[in-house]
Design an enzyme around this catalytic site. Structure first.
Site, short mmCIF file in Angstrom:
data_model
loop_
_atom_site.label_atom_id
_atom_site.label_comp_id
_atom_site.label_asym_id
_atom_site.label_seq_id
_atom_site.Cartn_x
_atom_site.Cartn_y
_atom_site.Cartn_z
N TRP A 56 0.88 -1.03 -0.02
CA TRP A 56 0.14 -0.13 -0.02
C TRP A 56 0.92 1.10 0.01
O TRP A 56 1.77 1.32 0.93
CB TRP A 56 -0.92 -0.01 1.43
CG TRP A 56 -1.87 0.98 1.34
CD1 TRP A 56 -2.52 1.58 0.59
CD2 TRP A 56 -2.09 1.77 2.53
NE1 TRP A 56 -3.46 2.58 1.05
CE2 TRP A 56 -2.95 2.95 2.12
CE3 TRP A 56 -1.61 1.84 4.08
CZ2 TRP A 56 -3.63 3.55 3.29
CZ3 TRP A 56 -1.88 2.90 5.00
CH2 TRP A 56 -2.79 3.67 4.53
N ASP B 204 0.26 -4.89 9.86
CA ASP B 204 -0.76 -4.09 9.66
C ASP B 204 -2.01 -4.69 8.89
O ASP B 204 -1.89 -5.36 7.86
CB ASP B 204 -0.24 -3.12 8.43
CG ASP B 204 -1.56 -1.92 8.21
OD1 ASP B 204 -2.12 -1.84 9.10
OD2 ASP B 204 -1.47 -1.55 7.14
N LYS C 286 -12.98 -0.37 7.20
CA LYS C 286 -13.53 -1.57 6.14
C LYS C 286 -14.39 -2.38 6.88
O LYS C 286 -15.67 -2.33 6.49
CB LYS C 286 -12.66 -2.30 5.56
CG LYS C 286 -10.95 -1.68 5.27
CD LYS C 286 -11.24 -0.52 3.87
CE LYS C 286 -9.88 0.16 3.98
NZ LYS C 286 -9.70 1.05 2.91
#
Ligand code: PLP
Length: 400
Positions: free
Chosen positions: A130, A211, A246
């Site tokens: 990311w 993460d 999310k």
């Protein structure tokens, strides 16, 4: 006064989303930004969250400052969800957890902590990762470089190379990994592969930074945290960030967490103190409404159960979209293997499309992917999947 400032090129993914919003074509499809959309193409409001919100509003609680480290019930709920209800490390008080301003804010506080207290430790991220991982770490003044991860030839994992690479890193190196639903590739490690990583990390004295932004979107809420828990059980002391953006569909509320696993409760107290000092000089204390929603859902058995079912629905819808897209591509491109679509996990898929092909999809068909070829599968639905497959077939046929 500010003429000398360079113009900000914009975040590549957010800029694409802005271009999508401005696109007047009625049949446009957004598969770029990392948002989970429902079957109607909307950002869902989870029923468990709606109920918690109603209850909170009836209570009319005042909005005082939260403690620097965040709300105690929220932090306890984070620990339970990430490390498991029966975690020995949690029971022993060996984990310092702070509420994060989203997953991103939690990563940044973790990065500041590494910069302050682990001098000389460089950070290694997967190739690719990311984008913001690199920016957040560099923003804290850390040196960041990449380890082998994605194999473009097989659309798979360069596992052996990755492991050999880890074995050569100096002790104290920080290795950032994603326990589930790898962004941007969708390629996760198997349990056996994680066990290999754990052994190499233990042997080499490496520091895992895990993460987890998509817990529940891969195989299940508990299953997706397997690597985190296995590392702690193996005696490693990872830094773990998590996000509720999310899996609670609470993007704008900015709810996340940073948990630093320590060898002893005494060290966890010291770590928590320094995390608080770090937060105090950046944003002083975290926001409160989203945190109250998450804690209310996780701490109320009926709402918790409903949330688990809602996450399952989201996960299964994503999996269904993967199958549908694969079926339709196979029908239009017999002989071409698209198995990777159903083998990958979570919201993202690395399609192997070139940036030129992505541009063609956007310009000619109104279908938006990230230029790396990353597709957000959670933007597909029964109404648009055929159109996406048709456009992909046109683009892929043009290859030969
Ligand atoms: N980590 C990864 C891998 C992500 O993909 C994201 C968001 O897209 C985050 C962290 C940060 O999430 P948040 O929106 O909670 O800051």
């Amino acid at each position: 006064m500010y003429q000398h400032l360079p113009v900000y090129a914009g975040d590549p993914i957010l800029s694409l989303h802005e271009a999508f919003m401005a696109d007047p074509r009625p049949n446009k499809v957004s598969l770029s930004i990392g948002l989970y959309f429902d079957e109607q193409g909307r950002l869902p409001v989870l029923d468990s969250v709606r109920k918690a919100d109603q209850k909170l509003r009836e209570q009319e609680r005042p909005s005082g400052y939260l403690p620097i480290e965040g709300a105690p019930d929220y932090r306890a709920a984070v620990q339970k969800l990430v490390f498991g209800a029966d975690s020995a490390a949690v029971a022993e008080g060996r984990i310092a957890t702070i509420q994060g301003v989203g997953g991103s804010g939690a990563i940044r506080i973790g990065a500041d902590f590494i910069k302050s207290f682990m001098p000389g430790s460089d950070v290694w991220v997967s190739d690719p990762t990311w984008d913001n991982h690199e920016s957040l770490m560099q923003g804290a003044g850390l040196k960041v470089a990449r380890y082998p991860y994605y194999d473009a030839d097989s659309n798979g994992l360069r596992y052996d190379e990755m492991l050999a690479f880890f074995a050569r890193l100096p002790a104290g190196s920080v290795v950032l990994m994603q326990p589930c639903c790898h962004n941007p590739t969708g390629i996760d490690l198997s349990k056996a592969q994680w066990s290999g990583v754990i052994q190499v990390m233990k042997d080499g004295g490496l520091v895992p930074f895990l993460d987890m932004a998509y817990q529940g979107f891969g195989e299940g809420i508990e299953e997706d945290a397997w690597a985190v828990r296995a590392m702690v059980e193996a005696g490693l002391c990872p830094l773990v960030t998590n996000s509720f953006s999310k899996n609670f569909s609470l993007y704008g509320e900015r709810c996340g967490g940073l948990s630093v696993v320590c060898p002893s409760a005494d060290e966890a107290d010291r770590v928590l103190g320094q995390l608080k000092a770090g937060i105090r000089r950046v944003y002083s204390s975290p926001p409160l409404h989203g945190e109250r929603l998450v804690a209310a859902v996780l701490d109320t058995p009926a709402l918790h159960q409903q949330w688990v079912a809602e996450v399952k629905d989201m996960r299964e819808r994503i999996k269904r979209m993967r199958v549908l897209l694969a079926e339709r591509l196979t029908a239009g491109l017999p002989g071409m293997s698209v198995d990777f679509l159903t083998e990958q996990h979570g919201m993202f898929s690395y399609t192997g499309l070139t940036s030129d092909e992505v541009d063609t999809l956007r310009e000619k068909h109104g279908i938006y992917l990230v230029r790396s070829g990353r597709m957000c599968v959670a933007g597909l639905n029964e109404g648009n999947v055929q159109a996406v497959a048709d456009a992909l077939i046109v683009v892929l046929r043009a290859r030969s």
